[in-house]
Write an enzyme that holds these catalytic residues in place. Structure first.
Site, short mmCIF file in Angstrom:
data_model
loop_
_atom_site.label_atom_id
_atom_site.label_comp_id
_atom_site.label_asym_id
_atom_site.label_seq_id
_atom_site.Cartn_x
_atom_site.Cartn_y
_atom_site.Cartn_z
N ALA A 64 0.84 -1.21 0.00
CA ALA A 64 0.00 0.00 0.00
C ALA A 64 0.87 1.25 0.00
CB ALA A 64 -0.93 -0.01 1.21
N TYR A 65 1.88 1.25 0.85
CA TYR A 65 2.78 2.40 0.96
C TYR A 65 3.55 2.63 -0.33
CZ TYR A 65 6.82 5.11 2.66
OH TYR A 65 7.81 6.05 2.82
N THR A 66 4.15 1.56 -0.87
CA THR A 66 4.96 1.73 -2.08
C THR A 66 4.08 2.07 -3.29
OG1 THR A 66 4.96 -0.66 -2.49
CG2 THR A 66 6.82 0.24 -1.27
#
Length: 293
Positions: A162-164
């Site tokens: 999700a972050y990347t």
């Protein structure tokens, strides 16, 4: 005729996510360098903590990038403070990170990343474009947009999908903005750090304390990954180093389009970003015990 003896007006900067970590370091650093810094924080307590011991003209303001009314209020506050002058810079730093395997990560968690890291970033950017140079009634050189992305904006690690994903989006958005905003002379620059000593991964670990992924097929690999990220948060670059890179991006006569302040950069970024994807897969699979049982 311009009065060449008149003192130059101080340069001005909005920093989002300035309560802790990179944002706090950048806000304090740039204020100490003589910039007027508007620092977005989430609470009055954070504002008081940011001001404590700070040097220069540092002005905290309540700014949650997911709340349109707070973004609009920030535009009014900053615009009034600038008079008819332009904002010199916008530092998009606000962001969140939660670890988890994409196959079973709750969609609410995934969406939260985009709400802050992507839509929040764009909301603030769009609101600030007139102050940075889009409004012809304002005077002064056009400003610059600097966005804190990540090594994850180029290399997608397991358990940070999700972050990347948001950081890949931030990289693309930065390139697009740089090309589109050339009509106003507004530059857009990415800064993609590697491991930095910030609280973000401690917060991410606390998010997983509810045992959401306990008993799943990824329980053990995720534990190994968490340990790796927490170690990086303790041994990575100091936030002050990122602040110095941001200063160069904002002040250099010919800034780079992207900066990559990464510890052991050759191994952790240069080589890793150039390896065939299958090779990189094998490294991640071995390191975090993701091999098929």
């Amino acid at each position: 005729m311009t009065d060449l003896t008149a003192p130059a007006l101080p340069r001005s900067l909005l920093v989002t996510g300035a309560s802790t970590g990179i944002g706090e370091a950048c806000a304090r650093h740039m204020a100490a360098r003589g910039w007027t810094v508007f620092a977005g924080v989430r609470s009055l307590k954070d504002a008081d903590a940011l001001k404590d011991g700070a040097m220069g003209d540092l002005r905290p303001l309540i700014l949650d990038v997911t709340k349109p009314e707070q973004v609009e209020a920030a535009v009014t506050t900053i615009g009034t403070a600038l008079g008819n002058k332009r904002l010199s810079g916008l530092l998009n730093n606000a962001g969140i990170a939660k670890m988890g395997p994409l196959a079973i990560q709750p969609l609410d968690d995934f969406e939260a990343h985009f709400s802050v890291n992507v839509f929040g970033l764009l909301r603030v950017t769009q609101a600030m474009v007139p102050l940075l140079g889009g409004d012809p009634a304002r005077q002064g050189p056009p400003g610059r947009i600097v966005t804190i992305t990540s090594v994850g904006g180029k290399i997608a690690a397991p358990f940070l999908g999700a972050y990347t994903a948001t950081k890949h989006a931030n990289e693309a958005m930065t390139d697009t903005l740089r090309r589109e905003l050339a009509i106003y002379g507004i530059d857009a620059i990415a800064v993609g750090p590697g491991s930095v000593r910030t609280p973000i991964w401690n917060k991410a670990e606390k998010d997983n304390e509810d045992g959401l992924y306990s008993g799943s097929d990824w329980e053990k690999p995720l534990e190994i990954f968490e340990e790796t990220m927490l170690k990086g948060g303790k041994t990575g670059l100091p936030p002050q180093k990122i602040a110095e890179v941001v200063e160069d991006a904002l002040s250099s006569r010919k800034p780079k389009a992207r900066y990559a302040p990464v510890p052991d950069k050759l191994t952790n970024f240069t080589i890793a970003s150039r390896l065939p994807k299958r090779w990189l897969d094998a490294i991640f699979i071995k390191r975090f015990e993701l091999k098929k049982k």
